[in-house]
Scaffold this active site. Sequence first.
Site, PDB file in Angstrom:
ATOM      1  N   GLU A 158      46.278 -22.073  61.728  1.00 50.73           N
ATOM      2  CA  GLU A 158      45.635 -20.999  61.804  1.00 50.73           C
ATOM      3  C   GLU A 158      45.916 -19.722  62.361  1.00 50.73           C
ATOM      4  O   GLU A 158      44.714 -19.143  63.225  1.00 50.73           O
ATOM      5  CB  GLU A 158      43.828 -21.459  62.025  1.00 50.73           C
ATOM      6  N   GLU A 263      43.352 -31.019  54.648  1.00 49.16           N
ATOM      7  CA  GLU A 263      42.059 -30.944  55.059  1.00 49.16           C
ATOM      8  C   GLU A 263      40.969 -30.867  54.175  1.00 49.16           C
ATOM      9  O   GLU A 263      39.999 -30.455  54.068  1.00 49.16           O
ATOM     10  CB  GLU A 263      41.749 -30.031  56.207  1.00 49.16           C
TER      11      GLU A 263
HETATM   12  O1  G3I Z   1      33.274 -34.580  71.848  1.00 47.48           O
HETATM   13  C1  G3I Z   1      32.303 -33.750  72.170  1.00 47.48           C
HETATM   14  C2  G3I Z   1      31.136 -34.398  72.714  1.00 47.48           C
HETATM   15  O2  G3I Z   1      31.382 -35.180  74.076  1.00 47.48           O
HETATM   16  C3  G3I Z   1      29.992 -33.468  73.032  1.00 47.48           C
HETATM   17  O3  G3I Z   1      28.721 -34.304  73.540  1.00 47.48           O
HETATM   18  C4  G3I Z   1      29.449 -32.776  71.757  1.00 47.48           C
HETATM   19  C5  G3I Z   1      28.448 -31.751  71.914  1.00 47.48           C
HETATM   20  O4  G3I Z   1      28.433 -30.812  71.019  1.00 47.48           O
HETATM   21  O5  G3I Z   1      30.690 -32.234  71.162  1.00 47.48           O
HETATM   22  C6  G3I Z   1      31.688 -33.145  71.039  1.00 47.48           C
HETATM   23  O6  G3I Z   1      32.747 -32.107  70.647  1.00 47.48           O
HETATM   24  C7  G3I Z   1      32.806 -31.549  69.264  1.00 47.48           C
HETATM   25  C8  G3I Z   1      33.758 -32.119  68.733  1.00 47.48           C
HETATM   26  O7  G3I Z   1      33.906 -31.758  67.323  1.00 47.48           O
HETATM   27  C9  G3I Z   1      34.055 -33.788  68.348  1.00 47.48           C
HETATM   28  O8  G3I Z   1      32.907 -34.083  67.766  1.00 47.48           O
HETATM   29  C10 G3I Z   1      32.724 -30.166  69.376  1.00 47.48           C
HETATM   30  O9  G3I Z   1      31.631 -29.811  69.902  1.00 47.48           O
HETATM   31  C11 G3I Z   1      32.958 -29.716  67.996  1.00 47.48           C
HETATM   32  O10 G3I Z   1      32.982 -28.202  67.895  1.00 47.48           O
HETATM   33  C12 G3I Z   1      34.233 -30.156  67.319  1.00 47.48           C
HETATM   34  O11 G3I Z   1      34.085 -29.748  66.042  1.00 47.48           O
HETATM   35  C13 G3I Z   1      35.399 -29.870  65.230  1.00 47.48           C
HETATM   36  C14 G3I Z   1      35.937 -28.682  65.023  1.00 47.48           C
HETATM   37  O12 G3I Z   1      37.424 -28.557  64.282  1.00 47.48           O
HETATM   38  C15 G3I Z   1      36.250 -27.701  66.254  1.00 47.48           C
HETATM   39  O13 G3I Z   1      37.156 -26.852  66.231  1.00 47.48           O
HETATM   40  C16 G3I Z   1      35.588 -30.698  64.005  1.00 47.48           C
HETATM   41  O14 G3I Z   1      34.982 -31.993  64.523  1.00 47.48           O
HETATM   42  C17 G3I Z   1      36.512 -30.666  63.309  1.00 47.48           C
HETATM   43  O15 G3I Z   1      36.252 -31.405  62.004  1.00 47.48           O
HETATM   44  C18 G3I Z   1      37.044 -29.330  62.949  1.00 47.48           C
HETATM   45  O16 G3I Z   1      38.530 -29.455  62.440  1.00 47.48           O
HETATM   46  C19 G3I Z   1      39.010 -28.257  62.107  1.00 47.48           C
HETATM   47  C20 G3I Z   1      40.474 -28.364  62.004  1.00 47.48           C
HETATM   48  O17 G3I Z   1      40.783 -28.822  63.344  1.00 47.48           O
HETATM   49  C21 G3I Z   1      41.127 -27.129  61.663  1.00 47.48           C
HETATM   50  N1  G3I Z   1      40.774 -26.784  60.488  1.00 47.48           N
HETATM   51  C22 G3I Z   1      39.395 -26.251  60.206  1.00 47.48           C
HETATM   52  C23 G3I Z   1      38.755 -27.779  60.276  1.00 47.48           C
HETATM   53  C24 G3I Z   1      37.168 -27.613  60.306  1.00 47.48           C
HETATM   54  O18 G3I Z   1      36.580 -26.590  61.203  1.00 47.48           O
END
Ligand code: G3I
Length: 362
Positions: A158, A263
């Site tokens: 990205e 994705e």
């Molecule tokens: O693991 C922590 C947990 O310990 C905590 O309690 C909780 C509270 O918010 O957060 C957890 O982390 C989260 C993580 O996902 C795991 O679930 C983050 O907050 C959350 O922001 C994170 O989101 C991910 C996102 O990328 C972040 O950038 C999504 O799961 C994931 O599907 C998403 O994937 C991205 C690709 O990497 C790049 N392209 C876009 C795609 C969708 O956004």
Amino acid sequence: MIKKFPFIIYALTLLLACCTDNQKAAAQTTASLKETFKNDFLIGTAMDARQIEEKDTAADRLIKQQFNAVTPENIMKAEIIQPGWNTYNFDLADKLVAYAQQNNMKLNAHNLIWHSQLPPFMHNVQDADSVRQYFINHITTVASRYDGKVYSWDVVNEALNEDGTLRNSVFLQKLGDDYIVEAFRLAQKAAPHTKLYYNDYNIEQPKKRAGAIALIKKIQAAGVRIDGVGIQGHWRANNVPMEDIEESIKEFAALGIEVMFTELDLGVLPNPWDNNTADVSATATGSAKMNPYANGLPDSVEHAQAKAYADLFTLFLKYKKNISRITFWGVNDGQSWLNNWPVPGRANYREQRRNSCPDPAA
Ligand code: G3I
């Protein structure tokens, strides 16, 4: 090729939408996704931490039954794998490597350089020398550890704006325009046996696609290896940009690299904006109108989603010589990031499937 279509509609409906008793019965006698497309392209899924630890039994069965490629949804991102300066946590990544090996799956590691989900310490790093030191250390340490153990890396993720210009990330600001070429150069040195990819959303759109093509040509002109491009494929079921996708496959393939859809998910909820961004930092507030399927997904919406997947796979099969992998962004819509983005707490799934997978053995 035609014979595959009813299966595609059926299987994607089963995996991504509902799961009636009849469908469950049929699933036990129908070929898996990976089997169906074994001569066409790899079929992958993103895996979350619980799935990697094999704590989600139903998902575990489904993953092993249906997929021959996996991508870690989060656990190989920089904030998790290098939580402190030069302090690494490889536990879950090592588990995933073992899981992929045992189950004969190609592991696409995601990702090395991304402006998002950087380690917290990077928020305090301002001087260019330290950013460069982080950039070199991170790529070299992580990519070399997994060389020959993972199949491929999303080296840079990205890096482009919607108009095709370079995103104003900390890497662009501190390292300059050539940082992407340098990232691939470092990855090539650290991981000579690993495929190296550029990955982004909306790069099927003309302006952003032109930016991606210019970027790839720049890497190639520098004599640096890039093996493929990942079009993420976060689209909306009622508005899949088929013509742009087809044009993109042709134009990216003409560069002599693999094309992948990395994705894939087709959302069914209303979009708060006119654009189709997948930028995780973009958020919006919710309302009942924005969450219309809180009590369950109507059959008509579910069928429209399945039809959109079938149309897409028809196109993918047409270009199977150019496409090496299709990866879904998650095993189960009930656990998808789309339920919390861009509006938190919505239902982009069938009610009975919240937080659980259809268990193929049930
Ligand atoms: O693991 C922590 C947990 O310990 C905590 O309690 C909780 C509270 O918010 O957060 C957890 O982390 C989260 C993580 O996902 C795991 O679930 C983050 O907050 C959350 O922001 C994170 O989101 C991910 C996102 O990328 C972040 O950038 C999504 O799961 C994931 O599907 C998403 O994937 C991205 C690709 O990497 C790049 N392209 C876009 C795609 C969708 O956004």
